[in-house]
Design a protein around this motif. Structure first.
Motif, PDB file in Angstrom:
ATOM      1  N   TYR A 222     -23.346 -14.559  22.022  1.00 30.10           N
ATOM      2  CA  TYR A 222     -23.424 -15.450  20.861  1.00 30.10           C
ATOM      3  C   TYR A 222     -24.349 -14.830  19.817  1.00 30.10           C
ATOM      4  O   TYR A 222     -25.556 -15.043  19.837  1.00 30.10           O
ATOM      5  CB  TYR A 222     -23.945 -16.835  21.274  1.00 30.10           C
ATOM      6  N   GLU A 223     -23.765 -14.041  18.914  1.00 27.68           N
ATOM      7  CA  GLU A 223     -24.507 -13.460  17.802  1.00 27.68           C
ATOM      8  C   GLU A 223     -23.618 -13.500  16.565  1.00 27.68           C
ATOM      9  O   GLU A 223     -22.511 -12.975  16.583  1.00 27.68           O
ATOM     10  CB  GLU A 223     -24.930 -12.023  18.111  1.00 27.68           C
ATOM     11  N   LYS A 224     -24.113 -14.105  15.534  1.00 28.31           N
ATOM     12  CA  LYS A 224     -23.317 -14.288  14.322  1.00 28.31           C
ATOM     13  C   LYS A 224     -22.981 -12.932  13.691  1.00 28.31           C
ATOM     14  O   LYS A 224     -23.812 -12.019  13.670  1.00 28.31           O
ATOM     15  CB  LYS A 224     -24.076 -15.167  13.330  1.00 28.31           C
ATOM     16  N   SER A 284     -13.021 -19.016  17.525  1.00 28.17           N
ATOM     17  CA  SER A 284     -13.415 -18.530  16.198  1.00 28.17           C
ATOM     18  C   SER A 284     -12.926 -17.101  16.028  1.00 28.17           C
ATOM     19  O   SER A 284     -13.210 -16.239  16.870  1.00 28.17           O
ATOM     20  CB  SER A 284     -14.935 -18.581  16.032  1.00 28.17           C
ATOM     21  N   HIS A 288     -16.591 -19.129   9.432  1.00 30.11           N
ATOM     22  CA  HIS A 288     -18.013 -19.490   9.399  1.00 30.11           C
ATOM     23  C   HIS A 288     -18.918 -18.356   9.900  1.00 30.11           C
ATOM     24  O   HIS A 288     -20.047 -18.590  10.321  1.00 30.11           O
ATOM     25  CB  HIS A 288     -18.267 -20.768  10.203  1.00 30.11           C
ATOM     26  N   TRP A 290     -18.511 -16.391  12.518  1.00 31.04           N
ATOM     27  CA  TRP A 290     -18.552 -16.181  13.960  1.00 31.04           C
ATOM     28  C   TRP A 290     -17.233 -15.582  14.419  1.00 31.04           C
ATOM     29  O   TRP A 290     -16.155 -16.011  13.992  1.00 31.04           O
ATOM     30  CB  TRP A 290     -18.815 -17.490  14.690  1.00 31.04           C
ATOM     31  N   TYR A 291     -17.318 -14.602  15.310  1.00 29.17           N
ATOM     32  CA  TYR A 291     -16.147 -13.828  15.696  1.00 29.17           C
ATOM     33  C   TYR A 291     -15.886 -13.905  17.196  1.00 29.17           C
ATOM     34  O   TYR A 291     -16.776 -13.665  18.014  1.00 29.17           O
ATOM     35  CB  TYR A 291     -16.333 -12.358  15.301  1.00 29.17           C
ATOM     36  N   ASN A 296     -19.900 -22.589  20.882  1.00 26.75           N
ATOM     37  CA  ASN A 296     -21.152 -22.732  20.139  1.00 26.75           C
ATOM     38  C   ASN A 296     -21.019 -23.642  18.928  1.00 26.75           C
ATOM     39  O   ASN A 296     -22.036 -24.061  18.362  1.00 26.75           O
ATOM     40  CB  ASN A 296     -21.663 -21.364  19.683  1.00 26.75           C
ATOM     41  N   THR A 390     -25.997 -21.056  18.875  1.00 25.40           N
ATOM     42  CA  THR A 390     -25.670 -20.821  17.475  1.00 25.40           C
ATOM     43  C   THR A 390     -26.954 -20.503  16.730  1.00 25.40           C
ATOM     44  O   THR A 390     -28.036 -20.457  17.325  1.00 25.40           O
ATOM     45  CB  THR A 390     -24.936 -22.031  16.860  1.00 25.40           C
ATOM     46  N   ASP A 391     -26.849 -20.253  15.427  1.00 26.74           N
ATOM     47  CA  ASP A 391     -28.016 -19.821  14.662  1.00 26.74           C
ATOM     48  C   ASP A 391     -29.045 -20.939  14.565  1.00 26.74           C
ATOM     49  O   ASP A 391     -28.704 -22.121  14.422  1.00 26.74           O
ATOM     50  CB  ASP A 391     -27.612 -19.327  13.267  1.00 26.74           C
ATOM     51  N   TYR A 394     -29.070 -23.807  11.771  1.00 26.52           N
ATOM     52  CA  TYR A 394     -27.905 -24.679  11.592  1.00 26.52           C
ATOM     53  C   TYR A 394     -28.361 -26.028  11.026  1.00 26.52           C
ATOM     54  O   TYR A 394     -29.371 -26.586  11.464  1.00 26.52           O
ATOM     55  CB  TYR A 394     -27.191 -24.882  12.935  1.00 26.52           C
TER      56      TYR A 394
END
Length: 455
Positions: A222-224, A284, A288, A290-291, A296, A390-391, A394
């Motif tokens: 989980y890394e944007k 995703s 937004h 996120w890939y 998340n 998530t970040d 948020y």
């Protein structure tokens, strides 16, 4: 013009037996004289709703699911109640929201609830499950036959055992062969298009994907704006190539869904069966920032799911419904069709009927870090505390009007403050006192933690 199919609103638990009887009568009025004795539930992991059926980008990826839709009802506005696999399936098979069954993440135990499989088992219905990935192992009691062995390691994650679609379909066919007569409930879970996206070459387009943004590989899942660590394929950094491979994975799993449906037809089971095909959550693909992940967020790319219901004997054949539905509706639908009286659920039995009343719908992310409520076109997202998946920045609250902003790009909380406050109060009431999930089996917990699925 095709018929429009809507949702039948369920009442309190005391009225469910009456609703079941009304359902049988309604089906008889459109050519089905009795409730079916057999139910097949197919769940396809991480399948986005916009990758099923006609696409602007080219031919459909899902001819087998499209054929099922021509025989049944497509619910175009369906959402999951949780964007991670185990939690989502818990709601699917109990008809309860996550805060009611108590399983909020990808590893924990379900609470002391009357789940659909065990109730059917007690009534003499043969129950079978074929699961294809570790998070679903040991999810629920009540299956006479639980095929939870995994015959392969996931490519890129050797510690993560899975079933490939070939193995999943074979196990499902074995159950069908063992139950030629009498009522049954069979749940089949396919793992693709869950990543890593490694479909056989035969399912890839002949031409490579057009160039897209090049991404770095993250150190975690989980890394944007990065490729999740488990998704990374050697030498591939182009985002569009991953999207192409996701689409090929959809083609791949659809082919085996087609083989399963063919076996039902060959055995004379298809016409009289209730067949439901859906997904546990979306994915995703760059929205937004996120890939190639899920769990998340609760935006529509992860919250929307396909939902196709084929009723027996061509009831409501080839119709499309815009009624607002959610995965907690699946269990009461199955309970009604298998004449399970008094089944108490948060969901509402789906059936061909006229008219649909407004309703509130709910979804959440992993561990209920983010929760969301949908009221018509309004959707409020609330952060419940610090976020792991998530970040950190948020927003605490976001409100979207999905009819005007389907991609959820601009929060209108300030412009619709009264509605935002009302929906926030409803969310806080529902999740009051919810703090976490009871841990699952230690060996599963350890494996999922190592893979980045458990905090």
């Amino acid at each position: 013009m095709r018929n429009q199919v809507a949702l039948s609103l369920g009442g309190p638990a005391a009225h469910r037996a009456v609703e079941a009887a009304a359902l049988v009568a309604a089906l008889a009025s459109v050519g089905c004289a009795r409730a079916p004795a057999r139910v097949v539930l197919v769940t396809i992991d991480s399948l986005r709703a916009d990758h099923v059926g006609p696409r602007a980008e080219g031919p459909s990826l899902t001819p087998s699911l499209d054929a099922l839709a021509r025989d049944g009802v497509t619910f175009a506005d369906a959402i999951t109640n949780c964007t991670v696999t185990r939690c989502s399936h818990a709601s699917l098979l109990t008809g309860l929201y996550p805060w009611r069954h108590g399983l909020l993440d990808n590893s924990g135990r379900i609470g002391d609830v009357a789940a659909l499989p065990a109730l059917l088992q007690r009534r003499g219905v043969a129950t079978g499950a074929v699961v294809s990935s570790l998070p679903l192992k040991g999810l629920l009691p009540g299956f006479d036959s639980a095929h939870e062995g995994f015959g392969a390691a996931e490519e890129g994650r050797r510690r993560y055992p899975v079933k490939r679609p070939e193995q999943t379909t074979q196990a499902a066919v074995q159950f069908l062969d063992a139950h030629p007569d009498g009522p049954f409930f069979l749940w089949i879970h396919y793992f693709p298009p869950h990543g890593p996206y490694t479909p056989p070459a035969a399912f890839l387009d002949a031409d490579p994907a057009a160039a897209g943004p090049r991404l770095e590989v993250g150190e975690r899942n989980y890394e944007k704006a990065r490729i999740p660590a488990y998704q990374a394929l050697p030498g591939i950094l182009d985002a569009q190539e991953y999207r192409r491979r996701y689409a090929a994975h959809v083609r791949y799993v659809d082919a085996f869904v087609g083989r399963l449906l063919d076996r039902l037809r060959e055995r004379g089971l298809y016409d009289d069966a209730l067949v439901i095909a859906t997904s546990d959550h979306g994915e995703s693909l760059g929205e937004h920032g996120w890939y190639f992940l899920h769990g998340n967020l609760v935006y529509q790319e992860q919250a929307r799911v396909p939902l196709i219901v084929k009723w027996p004997r061509g009831t409501a054949r080839g119709t499309r419904s815009s009624a607002p539905v959610e995965l907690v509706d699946v269990a009461p639908t199955v309970a009604s069709m298998l004449a399970l009286p008094g089944f108490a659920a948060d969901g509402q039995a789906l059936r061909p009927s006229a008219g649909a009343a407004p309703r509130l719908r709910f979804t959440q992310s992993n561990d209920a870090e983010l929760v969301a409520i949908l009221d018509g076109a309004r959707k409020l997202i609330m952060k419940r505390g610090p976020t792991t998946y998530t970040d950190a920045g948020y927003p605490a609250l976001e409100l979207f009007h999905l009819d005007r902003d389907p991609l959820e790009t601009s929060s209108v909380r300030g412009d619709d403050a009264v509605a935002a406050a009302r929906l926030e109060a409803e969310l806080r009431r529902r999740y009051a006192g919810v703090v976490g999930t009871e841990p699952g089996a230690p060996e599963n917990e350890e494996a999922l933690r190592a893979l980045g699925y458990v905090n």
